[in-house]
Design a protein around this motif. Sequence first.
Motif, PDB file in Angstrom:
ATOM      1  N   GLY A 234       0.830  -1.205   0.000  1.00  0.00           N
ATOM      2  CA  GLY A 234       0.000   0.000   0.000  1.00  0.00           C
ATOM      3  C   GLY A 234       0.860   1.248   0.000  1.00  0.00           C
ATOM      4  N   GLY A 235       0.322   2.336  -0.496  1.00  0.00           N
ATOM      5  CA  GLY A 235       0.989   3.632  -0.386  1.00  0.00           C
ATOM      6  C   GLY A 235       2.189   3.829  -1.282  1.00  0.00           C
ATOM      7  N   VAL A 236       2.293   3.064  -2.364  1.00  0.00           N
ATOM      8  CA  VAL A 236       3.465   3.193  -3.246  1.00  0.00           C
ATOM      9  C   VAL A 236       3.196   4.081  -4.467  1.00  0.00           C
TER      10      VAL A 236
ATOM     11  N   LYS B  66       0.210   3.630  -6.550  1.00  0.00           N
ATOM     12  CA  LYS B  66      -0.615   2.950  -7.574  1.00  0.00           C
ATOM     13  C   LYS B  66      -1.750   3.855  -8.057  1.00  0.00           C
ATOM     14  N   THR B  67      -2.554   4.318  -7.103  1.00  0.00           N
ATOM     15  CA  THR B  67      -3.750   5.070  -7.475  1.00  0.00           C
ATOM     16  C   THR B  67      -3.378   6.398  -8.144  1.00  0.00           C
ATOM     17  N   THR B  68      -2.393   7.086  -7.565  1.00  0.00           N
ATOM     18  CA  THR B  68      -1.927   8.349  -8.149  1.00  0.00           C
ATOM     19  C   THR B  68      -1.459   8.114  -9.590  1.00  0.00           C
ATOM     20  N   SER B  69      -0.746   7.019  -9.791  1.00  0.00           N
ATOM     21  CA  SER B  69      -0.251   6.718 -11.138  1.00  0.00           C
ATOM     22  C   SER B  69      -1.385   6.333 -12.078  1.00  0.00           C
TER      23      SER B  69
ATOM     24  N   ILE C 186       8.913   9.552 -10.852  1.00  0.00           N
ATOM     25  CA  ILE C 186       7.957  10.502 -10.292  1.00  0.00           C
ATOM     26  C   ILE C 186       8.539  11.073  -8.999  1.00  0.00           C
ATOM     27  N   ASN C 187       8.761  12.368  -8.991  1.00  0.00           N
ATOM     28  CA  ASN C 187       9.298  13.019  -7.790  1.00  0.00           C
ATOM     29  C   ASN C 187       8.263  13.071  -6.673  1.00  0.00           C
ATOM     30  N   ARG C 188       8.761  13.175  -5.460  1.00  0.00           N
ATOM     31  CA  ARG C 188       7.848  13.501  -4.366  1.00  0.00           C
ATOM     32  C   ARG C 188       7.392  14.942  -4.593  1.00  0.00           C
TER      33      ARG C 188
HETATM   34  P1  ADP Z   1      -1.411   3.365  -3.387  1.00  0.00           P
HETATM   35  O1  ADP Z   1      -2.549   3.454  -4.341  1.00  0.00           O
HETATM   36  O2  ADP Z   1      -0.295   2.484  -3.861  1.00  0.00           O
HETATM   37  O3  ADP Z   1      -1.851   2.996  -2.004  1.00  0.00           O
HETATM   38  P2  ADP Z   1      -1.384   6.260  -3.524  1.00  0.00           P
HETATM   39  O4  ADP Z   1      -1.272   6.635  -4.953  1.00  0.00           O
HETATM   40  O5  ADP Z   1      -2.735   6.342  -2.904  1.00  0.00           O
HETATM   41  O6  ADP Z   1      -0.754   4.822  -3.279  1.00  0.00           O
HETATM   42  O7  ADP Z   1      -0.347   7.155  -2.727  1.00  0.00           O
HETATM   43  C1  ADP Z   1      -0.238   7.076  -1.303  1.00  0.00           C
HETATM   44  C2  ADP Z   1      -0.264   8.509  -0.722  1.00  0.00           C
HETATM   45  O8  ADP Z   1       0.863   9.242  -1.185  1.00  0.00           O
HETATM   46  C3  ADP Z   1      -1.481   9.297  -1.149  1.00  0.00           C
HETATM   47  O9  ADP Z   1      -1.854  10.144  -0.099  1.00  0.00           O
HETATM   48  C4  ADP Z   1      -0.979  10.120  -2.336  1.00  0.00           C
HETATM   49  O10 ADP Z   1      -1.712  11.319  -2.492  1.00  0.00           O
HETATM   50  C5  ADP Z   1       0.460  10.365  -1.965  1.00  0.00           C
HETATM   51  N1  ADP Z   1       1.353  10.426  -3.129  1.00  0.00           N
HETATM   52  C6  ADP Z   1       1.391   9.562  -4.176  1.00  0.00           C
HETATM   53  N2  ADP Z   1       2.379   9.880  -5.022  1.00  0.00           N
HETATM   54  C7  ADP Z   1       2.992  10.975  -4.514  1.00  0.00           C
HETATM   55  C8  ADP Z   1       4.106  11.783  -4.921  1.00  0.00           C
HETATM   56  N3  ADP Z   1       4.786  11.515  -6.042  1.00  0.00           N
HETATM   57  N4  ADP Z   1       4.457  12.817  -4.140  1.00  0.00           N
HETATM   58  C9  ADP Z   1       3.788  13.086  -2.992  1.00  0.00           C
HETATM   59  N5  ADP Z   1       2.743  12.369  -2.552  1.00  0.00           N
HETATM   60  C10 ADP Z   1       2.342  11.317  -3.292  1.00  0.00           C
END
Ligand code: ADP
Length: 257
Positions: free
Chosen positions: A16-18, A20-23, A216-218
């Motif tokens: 979790g939290g890697v 996935k959803t954002t991408s 993808i940068n933070r």
């Molecule tokens: P997953 O779907 O793998 O659990 P998310 O895409 O939901 O991961 O990302 C986990 C958290 O980190 C979310 O709160 C999201 O908004 C944040 N996040 C994702 N990518 C970045 C990024 N490149 N920089 C800063 N925050 C990010």
Amino acid sequence: MKSFNTKIIAVSNQKGGVGKTTSAINIASFLAITETPVLLIDMDPQANASSGLGIDINKNKSIYDILINNISLKKCISKTEIDFLDIVPSNSKLAGAEIELVSMFTRESVLKEAISQVLGKYKYIIIDTPPSLGLLTINVLTASNSIIIPIQCEYYALEGLSQLLNTIRLIQKNLNPDLKIEGILITMFDTRLNLSQQIVNEVKEYFDDKVYNTMINRNVKLGEAPSHGKPIILYDPSSTGSQNYMNLVSEILNQNG
Ligand code: ADP
Ligand code: MG
């Protein structure tokens, strides 16, 4: 109507939290702004991809209705703020599907069957997955042509990956022989940390040329956008995060050109 050779890409990693959803949200959005029809399917009971695109998850029919209630996928498609981007939303009921699917005859291929109705209608179908390797994810990998694996740039980045690669191998052997790794995506890269570069080197050693050149940068804007129900292209198109995902999609388009 034009018919496309549909490419189905899963965004998956059981951690979790890697990212996935954002991408999934932002890859789908940048693909769609090239004016090619894209469908995003949200297969996570947390429904973050749905709410991140401003969908009211309690009002709309969802992927649960497709998998369990046998409703046609076409009837569960919602439009988004972006022309050319449609979504099949999720909602929390989907958590129950993991168990309800078990007793079904074709339990691994329910999603594949459902998607077959819209093949040709979209150029790309992007699927967001839950943080597990259960039946929901197995359905996604059985239905997909390829998988993008986001890896968060932090300690233990590679931990758990052998489990995912094993699952991929099993699926290739039994359910979907053509499943490919589309690419490995490094997320939340922090230019200020030496550790980040170290981890990138590690990931590249392991996956070689499968790793996307784009990382993808933070970026805080990427973290903020979902709470406004917008993809980064609408929330802050000039942000680093937006540039990163635009470059990534160029790379994906080049590979699929
Ligand atoms: P997953 O779907 O793998 O659990 P998310 O895409 O939901 O991961 O990302 C986990 C958290 O980190 C979310 O709160 C999201 O908004 C944040 N996040 C994702 N990518 C970045 C990024 N490149 N920089 C800063 N925050 C990010
Ligand atoms: Mg997610």
